[in-house]
Write a protein that holds these residues in place. Sequence first.
Motif, PDB file in Angstrom:
ATOM      1  N   PHE A  94       0.843  -1.190   0.000  1.00 20.97           N
ATOM      2  CA  PHE A  94       0.000   0.000   0.000  1.00 20.97           C
ATOM      3  C   PHE A  94       0.881   1.243   0.000  1.00 20.97           C
ATOM      4  O   PHE A  94       1.929   1.270   0.617  1.00 20.97           O
ATOM      5  CB  PHE A  94      -0.901   0.036   1.238  1.00 20.97           C
ATOM      6  N   VAL A 102      -5.396  -2.042  -0.655  1.00 19.45           N
ATOM      7  CA  VAL A 102      -6.402  -0.993  -0.434  1.00 19.45           C
ATOM      8  C   VAL A 102      -7.140  -0.675  -1.744  1.00 19.45           C
ATOM      9  O   VAL A 102      -7.106   0.438  -2.247  1.00 19.45           O
ATOM     10  CB  VAL A 102      -5.776   0.275   0.173  1.00 19.45           C
ATOM     11  N   PRO A 124     -10.635   3.207  -1.155  1.00 18.75           N
ATOM     12  CA  PRO A 124     -10.334   2.459  -2.383  1.00 18.75           C
ATOM     13  C   PRO A 124     -10.840   3.118  -3.666  1.00 18.75           C
ATOM     14  O   PRO A 124     -10.105   3.183  -4.662  1.00 18.75           O
ATOM     15  CB  PRO A 124     -11.022   1.109  -2.151  1.00 18.75           C
ATOM     16  N   GLY A 174      -6.971   6.783   2.196  1.00 20.03           N
ATOM     17  CA  GLY A 174      -6.963   5.380   1.819  1.00 20.03           C
ATOM     18  C   GLY A 174      -8.287   4.820   1.352  1.00 20.03           C
ATOM     19  O   GLY A 174      -8.482   3.599   1.376  1.00 20.03           O
ATOM     20  N   ARG A 207      -8.791   6.321  -4.387  1.00 20.41           N
ATOM     21  CA  ARG A 207      -7.444   5.965  -4.842  1.00 20.41           C
ATOM     22  C   ARG A 207      -7.468   5.528  -6.306  1.00 20.41           C
ATOM     23  O   ARG A 207      -6.574   5.865  -7.082  1.00 20.41           O
ATOM     24  CB  ARG A 207      -6.851   4.847  -3.977  1.00 20.41           C
TER      25      ARG A 207
END
Length: 218
Positions: free
Chosen positions: A32, A163, A91, A89, A94
Motif C-alpha cells: 500500500f 487498499v 479504495p 486510503g 485511490r
Amino acid sequence: MARDHRVRIRTREDIAKIAMAWWLLATRRGHFFDICSFVLGPLTKLHTSKGRLDIEFYEADYGDDPAYVSFKPLTLHVDKKIWEQASKGDPFARYVIAHEVGHILLHDEFAVAFSDEEAARLKYVQKEESGEWQAHTFAELFLVPDHVALKLADADLIAGLCVVSDDLGKRRLTQAKSEKTTIAPQYEGDPCGECGSFSLLRNGPARICDTCGKANPR
C-alpha cells in the motif's frame, strides 16, 4: 473520465511495464502507498517531459467527473473530497487518482475525441487505442501489479493489503492468473534480514523487501 479519446495504441504488456516502473517509485513499505503523496512527490518531480504538473481542486456537483486531466498546461483537476478520501486510503478515491495518473503518463493533447455515437465509435476503434481503456488498465496494474496479485493469491488479501475494492481484488487475481507473461520487478538476489524472502528491491541507496516492506542494509 467521462469521454473517451483515440490515442496511440498500447498493449497491456506495454502498460504493465510503465505501471511497474512507477509502482517501484511509489511503494516503499508493503503493497500500500499514499497515492496523493506519490502525485505530489515522485510524479511531479520526475515526470517533466510534458511540463510541470499542476493540481487544481474543485467542488464537484452531482454528475460531474470526480477528476480529469488537461494538457497545455498539464493539470490534474480533482474534486476536493476525492483527494481527501484518497489521502485517507479510500479504495474508490485511490482508483480515481490512479486512473488520472494513467492519463498523465500515457497521453497528451493530441488525443482525438471519439464520436458521441457508440455504434460509430466501435466500428473503427480497438480497445488498445482507447484512452479510457489504457487509463483503466494502468490504474489496475499500478495499484495491484500482477506479481503482487499472484504472491498474495487471495482476493480478500489483495483488497485489504493493496487498499482496493473487493471487485478489483477479485478481478486482478483472475487477470494475473490468466496472463502468459508476468511483468515483475528485478530482485537483488539476497534474502531479507527480517522475513528471509528473496525479494529485495533496490530503492535508491536502500533495499526494500517486497514481501514484508522492511528496509535492509546494503
